[in-house]
Design a protein around this motif. Structure first.
Motif, mmCIF file in Angstrom:
data_model
loop_
_atom_site.group_PDB
_atom_site.id
_atom_site.type_symbol
_atom_site.label_atom_id
_atom_site.label_comp_id
_atom_site.label_asym_id
_atom_site.label_seq_id
_atom_site.Cartn_x
_atom_site.Cartn_y
_atom_site.Cartn_z
ATOM 1 N N GLU A 156 -52.596 -26.864 21.559
ATOM 2 C CA GLU A 156 -52.697 -28.071 20.973
ATOM 3 C C GLU A 156 -53.463 -28.123 19.505
ATOM 4 O O GLU A 156 -53.324 -29.209 18.751
ATOM 5 C CB GLU A 156 -53.649 -29.011 21.832
ATOM 6 C CG GLU A 156 -54.046 -30.349 21.268
ATOM 7 C CD GLU A 156 -54.773 -31.111 22.530
ATOM 8 O OE1 GLU A 156 -54.994 -32.272 22.310
ATOM 9 O OE2 GLU A 156 -55.295 -30.304 23.207
ATOM 10 N N ASP A 210 -45.179 -30.289 21.331
ATOM 11 C CA ASP A 210 -46.285 -30.747 20.906
ATOM 12 C C ASP A 210 -46.582 -31.853 22.073
ATOM 13 O O ASP A 210 -47.043 -33.013 21.594
ATOM 14 C CB ASP A 210 -46.403 -31.192 19.557
ATOM 15 C CG ASP A 210 -47.595 -31.448 18.946
ATOM 16 O OD1 ASP A 210 -48.573 -30.996 19.498
ATOM 17 O OD2 ASP A 210 -47.952 -32.085 17.905
ATOM 18 N N ARG A 211 -46.642 -31.431 23.290
ATOM 19 C CA ARG A 211 -47.088 -32.262 24.380
ATOM 20 C C ARG A 211 -48.180 -31.490 25.516
ATOM 21 O O ARG A 211 -47.937 -30.269 25.415
ATOM 22 C CB ARG A 211 -45.731 -32.768 25.000
ATOM 23 C CG ARG A 211 -45.060 -33.604 24.487
ATOM 24 C CD ARG A 211 -43.736 -34.253 25.199
ATOM 25 N NE ARG A 211 -42.833 -33.249 25.353
ATOM 26 C CZ ARG A 211 -41.779 -33.473 26.269
ATOM 27 N NH1 ARG A 211 -41.675 -34.562 26.845
ATOM 28 N NH2 ARG A 211 -41.005 -32.408 26.430
ATOM 29 N N SER A 212 -48.897 -32.352 26.043
ATOM 30 C CA SER A 212 -49.924 -31.527 26.754
ATOM 31 C C SER A 212 -49.385 -30.792 27.787
ATOM 32 O O SER A 212 -50.236 -29.682 28.169
ATOM 33 C CB SER A 212 -50.933 -33.016 27.375
ATOM 34 O OG SER A 212 -50.061 -33.530 28.144
ATOM 35 N N LYS A 213 -48.386 -31.026 28.417
ATOM 36 C CA LYS A 213 -47.731 -30.300 29.475
ATOM 37 C C LYS A 213 -47.513 -28.795 29.232
ATOM 38 O O LYS A 213 -47.341 -27.857 30.091
ATOM 39 C CB LYS A 213 -46.748 -31.067 30.227
ATOM 40 C CG LYS A 213 -45.433 -30.935 29.417
ATOM 41 C CD LYS A 213 -44.446 -31.557 30.330
ATOM 42 C CE LYS A 213 -43.026 -31.519 29.637
ATOM 43 N NZ LYS A 213 -41.891 -32.157 30.467
ATOM 44 N N TYR A 214 -47.277 -28.548 27.975
ATOM 45 C CA TYR A 214 -46.978 -27.389 27.309
ATOM 46 C C TYR A 214 -48.228 -26.600 26.962
ATOM 47 O O TYR A 214 -48.200 -25.369 26.509
ATOM 48 C CB TYR A 214 -45.898 -27.468 26.310
ATOM 49 C CG TYR A 214 -44.473 -27.725 26.590
ATOM 50 C CD1 TYR A 214 -43.844 -27.210 27.799
ATOM 51 C CD2 TYR A 214 -44.267 -29.045 26.037
ATOM 52 C CE1 TYR A 214 -42.711 -27.633 28.153
ATOM 53 C CE2 TYR A 214 -42.935 -29.810 26.581
ATOM 54 C CZ TYR A 214 -42.090 -28.899 27.281
ATOM 55 O OH TYR A 214 -41.220 -29.483 27.828
ATOM 56 N N ASP A 271 -39.699 -31.691 22.404
ATOM 57 C CA ASP A 271 -40.886 -31.928 21.488
ATOM 58 C C ASP A 271 -42.008 -31.000 22.303
ATOM 59 O O ASP A 271 -42.568 -31.393 23.358
ATOM 60 C CB ASP A 271 -41.542 -33.232 21.408
ATOM 61 C CG ASP A 271 -42.757 -33.342 20.784
ATOM 62 O OD1 ASP A 271 -43.446 -32.383 20.343
ATOM 63 O OD2 ASP A 271 -43.526 -34.425 20.790
#
Length: 262
Positions: A36, A13-17, A11
């Motif tokens: 984001e 769609d996560r903040s770390k990416y 996924d």
């Protein structure tokens, strides 16, 4: 970009990416990253800015992901685990669209679709085991907006479709199939979606859902693009029957609907 490990998709769609969270620590992440903003980017839509780089370098810019080649084999790291394509029982393949690529030589380009597939002998999935059914994944994107099949209207109790349906099981894209059914019949059992073909076999999808995107998309219309694949293989929904473990991607892009990309 799809990044699959033993049937599970990473996924992104996560903040770390997200670039906003990683650029300060590593300014080069501007070359390959995710955003984001759901109004301008799809859930697995990568971005490349300022400098063209190879896919290998792009993967190495993503947090907790690494790529290298060893004796001609792909070697990929993900969240502390290392997968070596030269090891017995491990298979790694990398694609752009339907063709395999060498990520050390392939330069990223706008609108390209990358697929990284890692398979090992250890393949597990935590799902609802109360039903005797085949399981797979359906990703349905319209202008980079992904349909959420965990909505009540798509669940088995509401559709009454036993042959192809979804459950309220924390897996919004995980389908359950009981009995034989073609992908066309499966899609047509979902509220607001109708699939058919032209006399020449081109895709036509009618969508009735989010207002600005509710229309008929026709592959023969030069303003519309329709792609239907099982992983990296184009398939014909009128004859293809979803199989256990499939990852099916329905991609619709139209100049007639609002854009949802940077």
């Amino acid at each position: 970009m799809f990044f699959e490990i033993n049937g599970e998709l990473v996924d992104f769609d996560r903040s770390k990416y997200y670039l906003d969270n990683i650029e300060e620590k590593n300014p080069e992440t501007v070359y390959f990253h995710f955003h984001e903003d759901e109004d301008a980017h799809g859930p697995n839509e990568w971005s490349n800015e300022k400098k063209i780089i190879t896919l290998a370098r792009g993967l190495n810019l993503l947090p907790e992901i690494s790529y290298e080649k060893s004796n001609g084999n792909h070697v990929i790291g993900y969240e502390g685990a290392t997968y070596h394509g030269g090891n017995e029982g491990t298979s790694i393949s990398m694609y752009e669209g339907t063709g395999q690529i060498d990520p050390t030589a392939h330069q990223v380009a706008h609108n390209e679709n990358y697929y990284v597939k890692i398979t090992t002998q250890d393949s597990k999935r935590d799902v609802d085991s109360s039903h005797d059914a085949e399981l797979g994944t359906l990703l349905f994107d319209i202008n980079n907006i992904r349909l959420d099949f965990s909505q009540p209207k798509f669940l088995e109790d509401n559709t009454g479709a036993a042959s192809f349906h979804f459950h309220e099981d924390q897996h919004p894209f995980l389908w359950y199939r009981e009995g034989e059914v073609t992908l066309q019949a499966a899609l047509n059992s979902l509220p607001g979606i109708t699939y058919r073909q032209t006399s020449g076999g081109s895709h036509i999808i009618e969508y009735d859902g989010k207002e600005s995107y509710s229309m008929t998309y026709d592959e023969t219309n030069e303003e519309d693009e329709l792609v239907i694949r099982q992983r990296t293989t184009d398939i014909d929904p009128t004859t293809y029957s979803p199989e256990s473990g499939d990852i099916i991607w329905v991609y619709v892009h139209s100049q007639r609907a609002p854009e949802n990309e940077h």
